[in-house]
Design a protein around this motif. Structure first.
Motif, PDB file in Angstrom:
ATOM      1  N   ASP A 229      -0.853   8.213 -20.495  1.00  0.00           N
ATOM      2  CA  ASP A 229       0.592   9.492 -20.641  1.00  0.00           C
ATOM      3  C   ASP A 229       0.503   9.357 -22.111  1.00  0.00           C
ATOM      4  O   ASP A 229       1.213  10.495 -22.114  1.00  0.00           O
ATOM      5  CB  ASP A 229       1.651   8.742 -19.352  1.00  0.00           C
ATOM      6  CG  ASP A 229       1.140   8.383 -18.347  1.00  0.00           C
ATOM      7  OD1 ASP A 229       0.845   9.632 -18.082  1.00  0.00           O
ATOM      8  OD2 ASP A 229       1.892   7.815 -17.937  1.00  0.00           O
ATOM      9  N   ASN A 255       2.777   8.898 -13.856  1.00  0.00           N
ATOM     10  CA  ASN A 255       3.897  10.146 -13.592  1.00  0.00           C
ATOM     11  C   ASN A 255       4.330  10.515 -14.632  1.00  0.00           C
ATOM     12  O   ASN A 255       5.055  11.578 -14.834  1.00  0.00           O
ATOM     13  CB  ASN A 255       4.944   8.870 -12.258  1.00  0.00           C
ATOM     14  CG  ASN A 255       3.766   8.773 -11.440  1.00  0.00           C
ATOM     15  OD1 ASN A 255       3.119  10.150 -10.873  1.00  0.00           O
ATOM     16  ND2 ASN A 255       4.187   8.130 -10.753  1.00  0.00           N
ATOM     17  N   GLU A 256       4.596   9.741 -15.809  1.00  0.00           N
ATOM     18  CA  GLU A 256       5.510   9.526 -16.664  1.00  0.00           C
ATOM     19  C   GLU A 256       4.665  10.276 -17.852  1.00  0.00           C
ATOM     20  O   GLU A 256       5.298  11.465 -18.038  1.00  0.00           O
ATOM     21  CB  GLU A 256       5.524   8.416 -17.911  1.00  0.00           C
ATOM     22  CG  GLU A 256       6.376   8.316 -18.954  1.00  0.00           C
ATOM     23  CD  GLU A 256       6.199   6.812 -20.034  1.00  0.00           C
ATOM     24  OE1 GLU A 256       6.697   7.288 -20.788  1.00  0.00           O
ATOM     25  OE2 GLU A 256       5.511   6.021 -19.511  1.00  0.00           O
ATOM     26  N   LEU A 258       2.945  12.997 -16.670  1.00  0.00           N
ATOM     27  CA  LEU A 258       3.574  14.743 -15.959  1.00  0.00           C
ATOM     28  C   LEU A 258       4.834  15.214 -15.709  1.00  0.00           C
ATOM     29  O   LEU A 258       4.987  16.397 -16.315  1.00  0.00           O
ATOM     30  CB  LEU A 258       3.006  14.255 -14.176  1.00  0.00           C
ATOM     31  CG  LEU A 258       1.322  14.660 -13.862  1.00  0.00           C
ATOM     32  CD1 LEU A 258       1.279  14.049 -12.208  1.00  0.00           C
ATOM     33  CD2 LEU A 258       0.148  15.326 -14.470  1.00  0.00           C
ATOM     34  N   GLN A 259       5.369  14.168 -16.510  1.00  0.00           N
ATOM     35  CA  GLN A 259       6.625  14.630 -15.891  1.00  0.00           C
ATOM     36  C   GLN A 259       7.563  15.443 -17.245  1.00  0.00           C
ATOM     37  O   GLN A 259       8.294  15.740 -17.606  1.00  0.00           O
ATOM     38  CB  GLN A 259       8.079  13.780 -15.321  1.00  0.00           C
ATOM     39  CG  GLN A 259       8.106  13.248 -13.996  1.00  0.00           C
ATOM     40  CD  GLN A 259       8.436  11.087 -14.288  1.00  0.00           C
ATOM     41  OE1 GLN A 259       8.531  10.813 -14.888  1.00  0.00           O
ATOM     42  NE2 GLN A 259       9.027  11.151 -13.574  1.00  0.00           N
ATOM     43  N   VAL A 279      -1.110   8.850 -10.031  1.00  0.00           N
ATOM     44  CA  VAL A 279      -0.737   9.568 -10.083  1.00  0.00           C
ATOM     45  C   VAL A 279       0.373   9.903  -8.985  1.00  0.00           C
ATOM     46  O   VAL A 279      -0.615   9.568  -7.796  1.00  0.00           O
ATOM     47  CB  VAL A 279      -1.293  11.784 -10.024  1.00  0.00           C
ATOM     48  CG1 VAL A 279      -0.170  12.435  -9.577  1.00  0.00           C
ATOM     49  CG2 VAL A 279      -1.499  11.306 -11.667  1.00  0.00           C
ATOM     50  N   GLY A 283       5.503  11.894 -10.077  1.00  0.00           N
ATOM     51  CA  GLY A 283       4.650  12.791 -10.826  1.00  0.00           C
ATOM     52  C   GLY A 283       4.500  13.817 -10.879  1.00  0.00           C
ATOM     53  O   GLY A 283       5.468  15.177 -11.623  1.00  0.00           O
TER      54      GLY A 283
END
Length: 642
Positions: A229, A255-256, A258-259, A279, A283
């Protein structure tokens, strides 16, 4: 004995190591307008004594070589070179010089003896403010840090590097963060960066790319296990122009990252995520909700997301026009139902759903109602989809122009003709691949009006599809231009001839590969009726096609550019007839597996070769090596497969 002092290490010999950062405050030289090795007006920055003894004077040739200078000194010299040919020439002196030059950032290059800190503006004509016109690709053994450094230095004065692709890596001296740093320092114009299957790089190198290549618009990361990430967060902060992101098989991306991309990349248009175990719903939902007004293409494949992700897509996909959902085992019927009823996919133009057990008849009906403007629809390996669901979908999605079904075995003849019943007005393309449920059945079908827009029919590897279905389709498709009936052993002349008779426009492509029961009768009918429009004809595996077909083709198909009669009954006589014809447009010719074609056809091949770009004579056992050599000598501009 005389002592001079300098800070740093004591690697003061030829071939000394390349310092990770030669721009530290311990530089041997000052950064003023002139270079002075022993300035009288200033005190040297001292810390460690250096002993100049009599050996310097006993061996002047060795000790006074420029290679005796430490990296800090060479760095100061090289950064004063003007951008252009001089830098490229110096980069070819040695690997050491090349790597030093590649470590110099754009804002560190001096112009007319001054640094950028002295407010000197560098002229665009010198190549620093380039547009990124060049494209480079490194694969396998060619992918090394040295080659990346050479690209960074060599492209700076020739339009700048705009696109870079790295596939694989040299097993001994592969691409590392050092090579990526060279690109980051020397290629500020980089817009497209793709890395495939490189395990020797990590976040450090990609963070350097983000810091040095602010114009980055497209990033592809595939099989990069050490990327996390941190990379996506750096990209999101420093590359505001990012429009396309594709990540595949990167287990440490989650997820972090993509956010962050969703929140900080206002120009994001396309996202593709495949096989990234880190993921999840958090995310995907964060990305979709933050980029809802710009994101137009979304692809989710082989992810452990749930119904929540599909619900978010259905609610926030205001601008989504292309959607691919593949291999999502945790998504149920509820997820597709909520996505369709979210009413957010009003602009959806194309949707592909593959290997999703949650796609049931109820789910696909909801998708059809929620996506009223969808035109292209593809379904693959949807085991729970039946005729009922397909007909319900086409009844709701009246804008369908292209429908592709692959390995949907519960779809039968009823579903197939139900599509025409509801979508005949707009349907243009139908493709059926390996759908075992479609068989010739004696059914009473409702009256269906012929489709005036339908022009492309592809039926491939559907063993139950035969003459009866083909004859019915012929009545519904009077304006066909593209016909592909591949691997249909039950189709004979009896079924194909009515299809030809119903066609009111000229066929341009006919593919009958693997149709073992098609004979010269069909080929003669195609050639005589549509020879003036026919451009592609494939008869691969049609064992009952003989020289008679070749003779007809020779005299009636002046527009034909691609002819494949592999594994047919063609002999030297047929090839000779083709050579005598007026085949001025023929570019691709394949006789692979024609065992009756021999060296006697060499003169005919030579004549045909005047327009050929490709000739396939593989497995033609009667053509000798000597004959192949003659062809290669005469047709040197043609790609010959043998």
């Amino acid at each position: 004995m005389i002592f001079f002092f300098f800070s740093g290490n004591d690697d003061f010999y030829p071939g000394g190591r390349i310092y990770p950062n030669p721009k530290e405050p311990c530089l041997f030289l000052s950064l003023g307008r002139s270079v002075d090795y022993f300035p009288l007006q200033k005190r040297s920055r001292v810390s460690v004594p250096f002993d100049i003894n009599r050996e310097w004077f006993d061996e002047p040739k060795q000790k006074t070589s420029i290679e005796s200078l430490p990296d800090e000194c060479l760095f100061e010299i090289l950064r004063r070179l003007p951008v252009g040919q001089d830098r490229s020439v110096c980069a070819s002196v040695s690997k050491r010089w090349l790597m030093l030059l590649s470590s110099i950032c754009e804002n560190e290059i001096c112009s007319n003896g001054s640094t950028q800190d002295d407010n000197v503006v560098v002229d665009d004509a010198e190549g620093l403010s380039n547009e990124g016109y060049l494209s480079r690709s490194l694969e396998g053994k060619k992918a090394t840090d040295v080659r990346l450094a050479a690209i960074a230095v060599g492209t700076a004065s020739r339009g700048g590097l705009g696109k870079l692709t790295i596939r694989g890596s040299n097993s001994d001296r592969g691409v590392t963060n050092v090579g990526l740093k060279a690109i980051a320092h020397g290629c500020p114009s980089l817009k497209v960066f793709s890395v495939f299957d490189v395990a020797t790089i990590d976040d450090e190198g990609l963070i350097e790319i983000a810091s040095g290549c602010h114009k980055l618009e497209k990033l592809d990361l595939c099989k990069c296990p050490n990327i996390s990430d941190k990379t996506l967060i750096a990209i999101s902060k420093k590359c505001p122009n990012l429009a396309e992101l594709s990540i595949e098989s990167c287990p440490n991306i989650g997820n972090e990252g993509l956010q962050a991309i969703g929140k900080l990349c206002p120009n994001l248009r396309s996202v593709s995520i495949k096989g990234c175990s880190g993921v999840g719903d958090q995310g995907v939902c964060g990305l979709m909700s933050s980029a809802s007004y710009v994101l137009s293409k979304v692809k989710l494949e082989s992810l452990m997301v749930s119904d929540l992700s599909l619900a978010t897509i259905g609610h926030y996909g205001f601008q989504v026009t292309d959607l691919v959902l593949s291999g999502l085992p945790n998504v149920s019927e509820k997820g597709f139902w909520v996505m369709g009823n979210g009413r957010g996919l009003q602009k959806l133009n194309s949707i592909t759903i593959e290997c999703c057990q949650g796609l049931t008849d109820t789910a696909i009906e909801a998708v059809g109602k929620g996506c009223p403007n969808v035109k292209n629809f593809q379904l693959r390996k949807c085991a729970y989809l039946s005729d009922k669901g397909l007909v319900s979908f086409t009844r709701a999605a009246l804008s369908i122009e292209s429908l592709k079904l692959q390995e949907c075995h519960r779809i039968t003849q009823i579903g197939l003709f139900g599509v025409f019943f509801h979508c005949a007005a707009k349907l243009k393309v139908l493709t059926l691949i390996s759908c075992y449920g479609i068989k010739d059945l004696d059914l009473d079908l409702p009256a269906i009006s012929p489709s005036e827009s339908f022009w492309s029919l592809t039926i491939r590897d559907c063993p139950g599809f035969g003459d009866a279905n083909l004859a019915l389709l012929g009545k519904l498709c009077p304006r066909l231009k593209h016909v592909e009936l591949s691997g249909l052993q039950r189709v004979t002349d009896v079924g194909f001839l009515p299809l030809l008779e119903c066609s009111e426009t000229g066929l341009t492509t006919v593919n009958l590969s693997g149709c073992l029961n098609v004979t010269d009768r069909v080929v003669l009918s195609v050639v005589n009726s549509y020879g003036w429009t026919l451009q592609v004809l494939c008869l691969d595996g049609c064992t009952r096609v003989t020289d008679a077909s070749m003779m007809a083709i020779a005299g009636n198909c002046p527009m034909l550019s691609d002819l494949d009669v592999s594994k047919s009954a063609i002999t030297d006589t047929g090839i000779a007839a083709l050579a005598r014809g007026n085949q001025i447009s023929l570019e691709i010719l394949s006789f692979s597996g024609c065992v009756s074609v021999s060296d006697k056809s060499i003169p005919a091949f030579k004549k045909l070769g005047q327009s050929l770009a490709g000739l396939n004579i593989k497995r033609c056992s009667a053509i000798s090596n000597r004959g192949v050599s003659k062809l290669q000598e005469h047709l040197w501009t043609c790609d010959i497969l043998y």
